[in-house]
Design an enzyme around this catalytic site. Structure first.
Site, short mmCIF file in Angstrom:
data_model
loop_
_atom_site.label_atom_id
_atom_site.label_comp_id
_atom_site.label_asym_id
_atom_site.label_seq_id
_atom_site.Cartn_x
_atom_site.Cartn_y
_atom_site.Cartn_z
N GLY A 11 -1.03 0.84 22.90
CA GLY A 11 -2.10 1.81 22.67
C GLY A 11 -1.64 3.26 22.76
N LYS A 39 1.25 3.51 -3.22
CA LYS A 39 0.75 4.89 -3.25
C LYS A 39 1.88 5.87 -3.55
CE LYS A 39 -3.71 4.73 -2.09
NZ LYS A 39 -4.77 5.40 -2.83
N ARG A 42 -2.99 8.66 16.21
CA ARG A 42 -3.56 8.94 14.90
C ARG A 42 -4.36 10.23 15.02
NH1 ARG A 42 -0.62 5.21 14.03
NH2 ARG A 42 -0.94 3.41 12.65
N TYR A 69 0.84 -1.21 0.00
CA TYR A 69 0.00 0.00 0.00
C TYR A 69 0.87 1.26 0.00
CZ TYR A 69 -3.70 3.22 1.65
OH TYR A 69 -4.60 4.26 1.79
N VAL A 128 -9.56 1.12 12.81
CA VAL A 128 -9.71 1.19 14.26
C VAL A 128 -11.06 1.76 14.71
CG1 VAL A 128 -8.51 3.45 14.54
CG2 VAL A 128 -8.46 1.74 16.38
#
Ligand code: NAD
Ligand code: UDP
Length: 314
Positions: free
Chosen positions: A205, A147, A209, A143, A185
């Site tokens: 965690g 891209k 983002r 990916y 997510v």
């Protein structure tokens, strides 16, 4: 105008098609339903200006259109890693076929690129001038590098053939029409919370983002397409609000009123530790910035998942 949206049955594409129709355009949606949903285009198909062309962007295509938005490509790691070779082909051949059509017809083409071109970024927040830190042989490379190669093709078609290009780098976007099996997510957390299943956090965690609500993103795509011809990009489009995945989990639990437990699982290979767009360029060149904060966007998204899961109430 008549506008081609590749990947128009996907999450972002379906919102873009709806907005273009609402603005009075005719829309051709080219999609092979690899990760898109028929339900996303069911309502659009009832509108007279909408045409669904089922097909694969890895094959050459021709439509009599005035603009192209090239969105066709699975965006969730779960889907793009399902057929990695197919993902590279979609990125690269899909870019070539969109650019060839733009070249033949002398029309502008917008490429939905991604914050993944920055990889696991060493510069934070990420400005467009940063060239990224991508592992070319890891499981995300199909990916990320696909891209990146698509961006290369866009700029080479622009320099070599004078094609009018618009490249946007989209940061994590969410909202209604995400597929139940999308695997990203926000959808995973909302679905787990609503079903009372455990919320699965990868790693500690603490990775971050920045989440953009889809209406804001679509507005940015339109502004970019309508910008001056010499604005090729790349331009970052995303919401600069930055959250850890733990914070996201806590917010989803609070907004859904869920008592799901949070469990931790092994971190994903090459998972970016941090991600936040520098949107200075989008603000100055497009007069664009997001208007929907994460909590508000989640509150608009949760009812969609309740309905999609067949749950009652809001
Ligand atoms: P999505 O998976 O929901 O939509 C992609 C669409 O493309 C699907 O309808 C799929 O069936 C179609 N498609 C895939 N391969 C195809 C092929 N070979 N031929 C024809 N159609 C094909 O993903 P999305 O979130 O809507 O993303 C849309 C675009 O935006 C993608 O190009 C993605 O890389 C980019 N993007 C999205 C995000 C995000 O957070 N949503 C972030 C960065 C970039
Ligand atoms: N993630 C998670 N649980 C999930 C899905 C994702 O903890 O059920 C994490 C994932 O490891 C990554 C972040 O959330 O750190 C964003 O993942 P996503 O697949 O949504 O998109 P990415 O930005 O990695 O392409």
């Amino acid at each position: 105008m008549k506008i081609l949206v590749t990947g128009g049955a996907g999450f972002i594409g379906s919102h873009l098609c709806a907005r273009l129709l609402q603005d009075g355009h005719q829309v051709v949606c080219l999609d092979n339903f690899f990760s898109g949903q028929r339900s996303n285009v069911a309502g659009l198909r009832e509108q007279p200006g909408f045409t669904l062309a089922e097909g694969d962007v890895t094959e050459p295509y021709d439509f009599s259109v005035d603009q192209i938005y090239n969105l066709a490509c699975p965006a969730s790691p779960v889907h793009y890693q399902r057929n990695p070779v197919g993902t590279v082909r979609t990125c690269v051949l899909g870019a070539i076929h969109a650019l060839e059509l733009a070249k033949r017809r002398g029309i502008p083409v917008l490429q939905a690129s991604t914050s993944e071109v920055y990889g696991d970024p060493q510069v934070h927040p990420q400005p467009e001038s940063y060239h990224g830190d991508v592992n070319p042989i890891g499981p995300r490379a199909c990916y990320d590098e696909g891209k990146r190669c698509a961006e290369t093709l866009f700029f080479d078609y622009h320099r070599q053939y004078g094609v009018g290009i618009k490249v946007v780098r989209i940061f994590n976007t969410y909202g209604p029409n995400l597929a139940l099996n999308d695997g990203r997510v926000i959808s995973n957390f909302i679905i787990a919370a609503l079903q009372g299943k455990s919320i699965s956090v990868d790693g500690d965690g603490q990775q971050t983002r920045s989440f953009c609500y889809v209406d804001d993103l679509v507005q940015g795509l339109l502004r970019m397409m309508d910008s001056a011809r010499d604005l090729t990009g790349p331009v970052n489009l995303g919401n600069p609000g930055e959250f850890t995945i733990n914070e996201l989990a806590a917010t989803v639990l609070r907004l859904t009123g869920s008592h799901s437990e949070i469990t931790h699982h092994p971190v994903r290979a090459d998972d970016p530790r941090q991600r936040r767009p520098d949107i200075t360029l989008a603000k100055s060149k497009l007069g664009w910035q997001p208007t929907v904060a994460l909590e508000e966007g989640l509150q608009r998204t949760i009812p969609y998942f309740r309905k999609a899961l067949g749950l009652h109430g809001t």
